[in-house]
Design a protein around this motif. Sequence first.
Motif, PDB file in Angstrom:
ATOM      1  N   LEU A  62       0.796  -1.231   0.000  1.00 28.01           N
ATOM      2  CA  LEU A  62       0.000   0.000   0.000  1.00 28.01           C
ATOM      3  C   LEU A  62       0.829   1.282   0.000  1.00 28.01           C
ATOM      4  O   LEU A  62       0.327   2.328  -0.400  1.00 28.01           O
ATOM      5  N   ASN A 104       1.544   3.214   2.341  1.00 24.45           N
ATOM      6  CA  ASN A 104       0.924   4.232   3.175  1.00 24.45           C
ATOM      7  C   ASN A 104       0.759   3.654   4.577  1.00 24.45           C
ATOM      8  O   ASN A 104       0.090   2.633   4.741  1.00 24.45           O
ATOM      9  N   ASP A 117      -2.930   3.286   5.949  1.00 23.93           N
ATOM     10  CA  ASP A 117      -3.640   2.203   5.263  1.00 23.93           C
ATOM     11  C   ASP A 117      -3.101   0.841   5.691  1.00 23.93           C
ATOM     12  O   ASP A 117      -3.862  -0.100   5.892  1.00 23.93           O
ATOM     13  N   CYS A 137      -5.339  -5.761   1.244  1.00 30.42           N
ATOM     14  CA  CYS A 137      -4.588  -4.657   0.633  1.00 30.42           C
ATOM     15  C   CYS A 137      -5.138  -4.327  -0.747  1.00 30.42           C
ATOM     16  O   CYS A 137      -5.342  -3.155  -1.080  1.00 30.42           O
ATOM     17  N   TYR A 138      -5.358  -5.357  -1.543  1.00 25.96           N
ATOM     18  CA  TYR A 138      -5.873  -5.120  -2.888  1.00 25.96           C
ATOM     19  C   TYR A 138      -7.286  -4.548  -2.849  1.00 25.96           C
ATOM     20  O   TYR A 138      -7.636  -3.669  -3.642  1.00 25.96           O
ATOM     21  N   LYS A 162      -8.465  -2.654  -0.448  1.00 23.75           N
ATOM     22  CA  LYS A 162      -8.309  -1.269   0.006  1.00 23.75           C
ATOM     23  C   LYS A 162      -7.813  -0.400  -1.148  1.00 23.75           C
ATOM     24  O   LYS A 162      -8.308   0.712  -1.331  1.00 23.75           O
ATOM     25  N   ALA A 163      -6.854  -0.898  -1.898  1.00 18.22           N
ATOM     26  CA  ALA A 163      -6.313  -0.129  -3.020  1.00 18.22           C
ATOM     27  C   ALA A 163      -7.380   0.145  -4.075  1.00 18.22           C
ATOM     28  O   ALA A 163      -7.427   1.233  -4.655  1.00 18.22           O
ATOM     29  N   ARG A 164      -8.245  -0.837  -4.317  1.00 18.59           N
ATOM     30  CA  ARG A 164      -9.314  -0.660  -5.304  1.00 18.59           C
ATOM     31  C   ARG A 164     -10.392   0.300  -4.816  1.00 18.59           C
ATOM     32  O   ARG A 164     -10.983   1.024  -5.606  1.00 18.59           O
ATOM     33  N   SER A 195     -10.220   2.841  -2.545  1.00 13.54           N
ATOM     34  CA  SER A 195      -9.897   4.195  -2.099  1.00 13.54           C
ATOM     35  C   SER A 195      -9.049   4.904  -3.129  1.00 13.54           C
ATOM     36  O   SER A 195      -8.378   4.286  -3.945  1.00 13.54           O
ATOM     37  N   PRO A 223      -5.879   6.853  -4.488  1.00 12.02           N
ATOM     38  CA  PRO A 223      -4.477   6.634  -4.164  1.00 12.02           C
ATOM     39  C   PRO A 223      -3.911   7.748  -3.293  1.00 12.02           C
ATOM     40  O   PRO A 223      -4.188   8.922  -3.508  1.00 12.02           O
ATOM     41  N   GLU A 254       6.162  -3.288  -7.025  1.00 10.89           N
ATOM     42  CA  GLU A 254       5.360  -3.892  -5.954  1.00 10.89           C
ATOM     43  C   GLU A 254       5.797  -5.313  -5.615  1.00 10.89           C
ATOM     44  O   GLU A 254       5.983  -5.660  -4.450  1.00 10.89           O
TER      45      GLU A 254
END
Length: 178
Positions: free
Chosen positions: A41, A43, A46, A83-84, A86-88, A90, A92, A126
């Motif tokens: 992430l 972050n 996050d 994680c994936y 959350k990334a999708r 929110s 960036p 990544e």
Amino acid sequence: MNASSLDENLIVQMGRGDGEAFRKTYLATSSIVYGYALSILKNRADAEDVMHDAYIRAFHAAATYQPLGKPLAWLLTIVRNLCYNKARSSKPTVDIGTYEQAAPIDEEQGALDRIVLQKALEILDEQERQIVVLHAIAGMKHREIGEVLELPTGTVLSKYHRALKRLKSEIAGREETA
């Protein structure tokens, strides 16, 4: 207890609602869970959110855990999926953060470890970040990393060595300009 040798019985006991088993699992794995989430992430906030959610999800899902000899891989799969998600879900945010919060680091290696990990988070892609963090911080074997990331061991090894070369090159370049 070493995170990569997480006792499978702890997950089974956790599935029965054993709070002490949950505590031991958390203590053994929290630094790698945080570091792994941070490597994906980039972050801190996050990564902390995902870490919290992952342990809640693991506690509730532990009753359905099938002992296959890979409890850390099971936990890190939960982390990766969160994680994936959350990334999708929110927008960036960029906060590379530092790894120093994740694990107590001894004084001798501390500064070097922080610099290398910071560089890994900044310049590696990544998958390379994940491999370096899982190997350097969790002490996982390349075969175990391959299982978690669903990659052949040879691919993990080549990506790991390529990532180390990039890190060494970056550090050498900075030393020359200093």
